[in-house]
Design a protein around this motif. Sequence first.
Motif, short mmCIF file in Angstrom:
data_model
loop_
_atom_site.label_atom_id
_atom_site.label_comp_id
_atom_site.label_asym_id
_atom_site.label_seq_id
_atom_site.Cartn_x
_atom_site.Cartn_y
_atom_site.Cartn_z
N ASN A 87 -0.49 1.43 -10.71
CA ASN A 87 -1.35 0.87 -11.05
C ASN A 87 -2.79 1.89 -11.20
O ASN A 87 -3.38 1.67 -12.37
N ARG A 88 -2.75 3.09 -10.72
CA ARG A 88 -3.60 3.92 -11.06
C ARG A 88 -3.52 4.57 -12.41
O ARG A 88 -4.42 4.88 -13.31
N ILE A 89 -2.04 4.84 -12.70
CA ILE A 89 -2.06 5.43 -13.88
C ILE A 89 -2.35 4.64 -14.97
O ILE A 89 -2.93 5.13 -15.95
N ALA A 90 -2.20 3.20 -14.95
CA ALA A 90 -2.33 2.29 -15.95
C ALA A 90 -3.81 2.05 -16.15
O ALA A 90 -4.42 2.04 -17.20
N ARG A 91 -4.56 2.23 -14.73
CA ARG A 91 -6.02 2.01 -15.03
C ARG A 91 -6.60 3.34 -15.71
O ARG A 91 -7.46 3.03 -16.53
N GLU A 92 -6.22 4.50 -15.39
CA GLU A 92 -6.59 5.46 -16.14
C GLU A 92 -6.53 5.55 -17.68
O GLU A 92 -7.26 6.00 -18.48
N GLN A 93 -5.26 5.06 -17.98
CA GLN A 93 -4.80 4.99 -19.39
C GLN A 93 -5.80 4.05 -20.14
O GLN A 93 -6.30 4.21 -21.33
N ILE A 127 -8.94 3.09 -19.30
CA ILE A 127 -10.22 3.90 -19.25
C ILE A 127 -10.31 4.76 -20.40
O ILE A 127 -11.18 5.03 -21.00
N LYS A 128 -9.25 5.61 -20.63
CA LYS A 128 -9.29 6.72 -21.58
C LYS A 128 -9.08 5.95 -23.17
O LYS A 128 -9.73 6.45 -23.98
N ALA A 129 -8.26 4.88 -23.23
CA ALA A 129 -8.41 3.84 -24.19
C ALA A 129 -9.79 3.44 -24.59
O ALA A 129 -9.86 3.40 -25.62
N ALA A 130 -10.30 2.90 -23.66
CA ALA A 130 -11.71 2.37 -23.79
C ALA A 130 -12.71 3.56 -24.29
O ALA A 130 -13.51 3.22 -25.17
N GLU A 131 -12.69 4.57 -23.84
CA GLU A 131 -13.50 5.74 -24.22
C GLU A 131 -13.19 6.03 -25.53
O GLU A 131 -14.13 6.39 -26.25
#
Length: 68
Positions: free
Chosen positions: A50-56, A58-62
Amino acid sequence: MHFDSFSDFLAMGGYAGYVWSAYGISALSLLILLWTSIRKSRRLAADIKNRIAREQRIKAAENLENTL
């Protein structure tokens, strides 16, 4: 220790209650330890996923924000 029959083995020379309860408590403790370890391991793996998916996300949104 040598036993003449299977019933003598189960009786454990009059100490069957102590011997078999000790084996039972030990086996139960090991099973509980195994169960909690497996459960904790699965929970940790799910948290990492879940943490890896959340970081991805966030990066996609950035990246999307930078292109606008």
